[in-house]
Design an enzyme around this catalytic site. Structure first.
Site, PDB file in Angstrom:
ATOM      1  N   GLU A 259       0.819  -1.213   0.000  1.00 11.36           N
ATOM      2  CA  GLU A 259       0.000   0.000   0.000  1.00 11.36           C
ATOM      3  C   GLU A 259       0.853   1.262   0.000  1.00 11.36           C
ATOM      4  O   GLU A 259       0.520   2.239  -0.660  1.00 11.36           O
ATOM      5  CB  GLU A 259      -0.922  -0.004   1.224  1.00 11.36           C
ATOM      6  CG  GLU A 259      -1.929   1.122   1.233  1.00 11.36           C
ATOM      7  CD  GLU A 259      -2.920   1.011   2.375  1.00 11.36           C
ATOM      8  OE1 GLU A 259      -4.082   1.399   2.185  1.00 11.36           O
ATOM      9  OE2 GLU A 259      -2.532   0.551   3.455  1.00 11.36           O
ATOM     10  N   GLU A 403     -13.584 -11.177   2.540  1.00 17.84           N
ATOM     11  CA  GLU A 403     -13.384 -11.911   1.281  1.00 17.84           C
ATOM     12  C   GLU A 403     -13.215 -13.419   1.407  1.00 17.84           C
ATOM     13  O   GLU A 403     -13.430 -14.127   0.454  1.00 17.84           O
ATOM     14  CB  GLU A 403     -12.203 -11.341   0.477  1.00 17.84           C
ATOM     15  CG  GLU A 403     -12.508 -10.004  -0.136  1.00 17.84           C
ATOM     16  CD  GLU A 403     -11.422  -9.540  -1.067  1.00 17.84           C
ATOM     17  OE1 GLU A 403     -11.764  -9.045  -2.146  1.00 17.84           O
ATOM     18  OE2 GLU A 403     -10.240  -9.664  -0.720  1.00 17.84           O
ATOM     19  N   GLY A 405     -13.430 -16.947   4.250  1.00 17.09           N
ATOM     20  CA  GLY A 405     -13.381 -17.638   5.537  1.00 17.09           C
ATOM     21  C   GLY A 405     -12.126 -18.458   5.684  1.00 17.09           C
ATOM     22  O   GLY A 405     -11.783 -18.887   6.794  1.00 17.09           O
ATOM     23  N   LYS A 445      -8.635 -15.637  17.890  1.00 14.71           N
ATOM     24  CA  LYS A 445      -8.334 -17.043  17.637  1.00 14.71           C
ATOM     25  C   LYS A 445      -6.885 -17.291  18.008  1.00 14.71           C
ATOM     26  O   LYS A 445      -5.997 -16.522  17.649  1.00 14.71           O
ATOM     27  CB  LYS A 445      -8.549 -17.400  16.161  1.00 14.71           C
ATOM     28  CG  LYS A 445      -8.152 -18.854  15.840  1.00 14.71           C
ATOM     29  CD  LYS A 445      -8.208 -19.177  14.364  1.00 14.71           C
ATOM     30  CE  LYS A 445      -7.730 -20.597  14.096  1.00 14.71           C
ATOM     31  NZ  LYS A 445      -7.730 -20.951  12.661  1.00 14.71           N
ATOM     32  N   ARG A 447      -4.685 -20.786  18.058  1.00 12.21           N
ATOM     33  CA  ARG A 447      -4.680 -22.239  17.890  1.00 12.21           C
ATOM     34  C   ARG A 447      -3.937 -22.954  19.015  1.00 12.21           C
ATOM     35  O   ARG A 447      -4.298 -24.065  19.398  1.00 12.21           O
ATOM     36  CB  ARG A 447      -4.029 -22.590  16.543  1.00 12.21           C
ATOM     37  CG  ARG A 447      -4.364 -23.993  16.060  1.00 12.21           C
ATOM     38  CD  ARG A 447      -3.552 -24.375  14.833  1.00 12.21           C
ATOM     39  NE  ARG A 447      -3.718 -23.490  13.705  1.00 12.21           N
ATOM     40  CZ  ARG A 447      -4.704 -23.581  12.815  1.00 12.21           C
ATOM     41  NH1 ARG A 447      -5.627 -24.501  12.956  1.00 12.21           N
ATOM     42  NH2 ARG A 447      -4.768 -22.736  11.794  1.00 12.21           N
TER      43      ARG A 447
END
Length: 525
Positions: A259, A403, A405, A445, A447
């Site tokens: 960007e 956009e 999952g 999240k 893991r």
């Protein structure tokens, strides 16, 4: 022959025989005898198919008959049915391909050609490698043909070639099953190394103490997604981390910015390190104190192992190539990508953008595993956040990931950046906490650990995140950080902050910036 003596010796003619060629030209790489032997062994030995199933696909067989036979074998295996000459023949008959495959006579002949099944897997590996060679030859021929086409865009062709090789390598890459003992030893060695750490951080520290308590530092080989809506300060967050890791701790870090340009990134970094407002860097107008601080602190960044790459629309294949080189040549221990949705998987065809993002996400996780380093990728959130109300409604959720999952699925750790102040929420009604100038980092999240959230201080005018308990100018706490209600560094600043040019401009106290020392000229960015 005229002019030739009877006793003169004739120069013998040399016949050159090329390997893999006959009078009709080169033959594709193949091992038909081994194909016959492997198929025969599978129909004789009960456990033979299971030992080669991970290596062989119908497409790897060069002979059409053998390809059909193996398709029938796979069909039987998928339904746990016995595999022998009779069952394979019956399956071929039901598929309508028995005669094309050579009939019952051909199947019987395959079993007669088997001398021993002792080297079955070795033979299967040869068959698979021959198929890979054929795939490479076919791909190279396509690239060669397009290379002669003057209307073909060379950059796109290079991307296509890289994508093709990557796809072939992924198909042919197999990892053997590992017995648990060496894995236990490796895990124990890592625990021992972590135990020698005086602190509780076993990975790469972020510089944010409360966050490191949750994560124990960024771990290898994790894919970490840091997501937020625009204007939450994603770039400022990772730059604050990169400054701590690469500048303060001198741990090599690579930052790929899709960007911003490298100069814009360094301007942001100067804001962060020197605590200078963006407008002062943009115009060069600053006080004598500001200029001295710039002159002193900018040297802190020089020579540090922070590597920047501002390639626009970077493809996952370019990233993989550059990342391998950075790790090999500079010992890079962490990669940051700003940001995931600006990447592409050029060279492959996709039915939708979601499928392409899924490939990118999956490839980033594979790259983290291959290089054994953490990869941190910034990601945008969809507009669902804006539609919700209240402090809890504005808090990002995993379903807000934009956009695809697959991003949530592939990531080992997902963090959200949330600044309630941006939505004109200045106090937590439940706790009474003053939220002005604060950013919530939500570990949504994890893991390999717990999920939780922590608070950091966001100093928008310096594009800087810092620990909540670190000292800050009291004047900054008098109102919303960033110069007004809900105002923060917007992405429009990216274009505004171009190269710095220190001219004969006057600072507010009347001193010319250049009068502070000639050495400032070396910091024109």
């Amino acid at each position: 022959m005229a002019g030739t003596s009877k006793n003169s010796k004739r120069t013998p003619q040399t016949t050159i025989i090329k390997v893999g060629a006959n009078e009709f030209g080169k033959l594709p790489p193949q091992a038909q005898e081994l194909e016959d032997s492997v198929l025969g062994a599978i129909m004789i030995e009960k456990e033979a198919y299971g030992s080669v199933a991970d290596l062989l696909r119908p497409e790897v067989f060069y002979k059409d008959q053998n390809r059909m036979v193996y398709e029938a074998i796979r069909e039987l295996a998928s339904k746990d049915q016995p595999i022998d000459v009779l069952s394979v023949g019956e399956k071929l008959r039901s598929m309508g391909t028995l005669e094309k495959a050579g009939g019952a006579v051909y199947l019987a002949d395959l079993t007669r050609r088997v001398a021993s099944a002792a080297h079955l897997r070795f033979h299967a590996e040869i068959i698979a490698k021959k198929a890979t060679a054929r795939d490479l030859i076919a791909m190279a021929a396509q690239i060669e043909e397009k290379g002669f086409d003057e209307t073909q865009d060379i950059d796109e062709l290079m991307q296509e070639a890289e994508a093709g090789i990557f796809e072939i390598s992924q198909r042919s890459q197999k990892r053997d099953v590992t017995q648990i003992d060496p894995v236990i030893e490796e895990a124990f060695a890592r625990m021992e190394k972590a135990a020698k750490n005086t602190g509780s951080i076993s990975g790469i520290p972020s510089g944010f103490h409360a966050l490191d308590k949750i994560t124990s530092g960024w771990q290898t080989p994790d894919l970490v997604i840091i997501a937020a809506r625009p204007a939450m300060g994603k770039t400022a967050f990772v730059l604050s981390m990169a400054k701590y890791i690469a500048v303060d701790r001198e741990i090599p870090v690579a930052l790929f910015s899709l960007e911003m340009s490298n100069v814009q990134l360094v301007n942001r970094l100067i804001m962060n390190v020197c605590e200078l407002e963006g407008e002062k860097i943009k115009t060069g107008k600053m006080s004598k104190e500001d200029a001295k601080r710039l002159n002193t602190k900018i040297n802190v960044m020089k020579g540090k192992p922070l590597y920047l790459d501002d390639t626009p629309s970077l493809s996952i294949f370019e990233l993989r190539s550059k990342a391998r080189k950075l790790v090999r040549e500079h010992g890079i221990r962490m990669i940051i990508i700003d940001y995931l949705q600006l990447m592409n998987a050029q060279g492959s065809s996709f039915g939708s953008r979601e499928q392409e993002v899924s490939i990118i996400s999956r490839s980033l996780k594979a790259l983290a595993k291959e290089l054994d380093i953490p990869i941190i990728a910034l990601s945008q959130l969809n507009r669902g956040v804006e539609a919700r109300t209240g402090i809890e409604g504005k808090t990002p959720q995993l379903s807000d990931l934009r956009e695809s999952g697959a991003i949530e699925q592939d990531a080992d750790l997902v963090c959200f950046i949330h600044r309630p102040e941006y939505y004109h929420i200045y106090n937590d009604e439940k706790t009474g906490k003053d939220l002005r100038g604060l950013a919530q980092i939500i570990v949504a999240k994890h893991r390999n650990g717990a999920t939780d959230s922590i608070w950091l201080r966001f100093r928008g005018k310096y594009a800087k995140f810092q620990n909540e308990d670190e000292a800050v100018d009291p004047d900054e706490l008098g109102g919303p950080i960033g110069g007004g209600e809900g105002v923060s560094i917007q992405s429009s600043m990216n274009s505004a902050m171009g190269a710095v040019s220190f001219g004969q401009q006057m600072s507010p106290d009347g001193a010319s910036i250049n009068s502070l020392g000639e050495d400032l000229s070396q910091y024109q960015l």
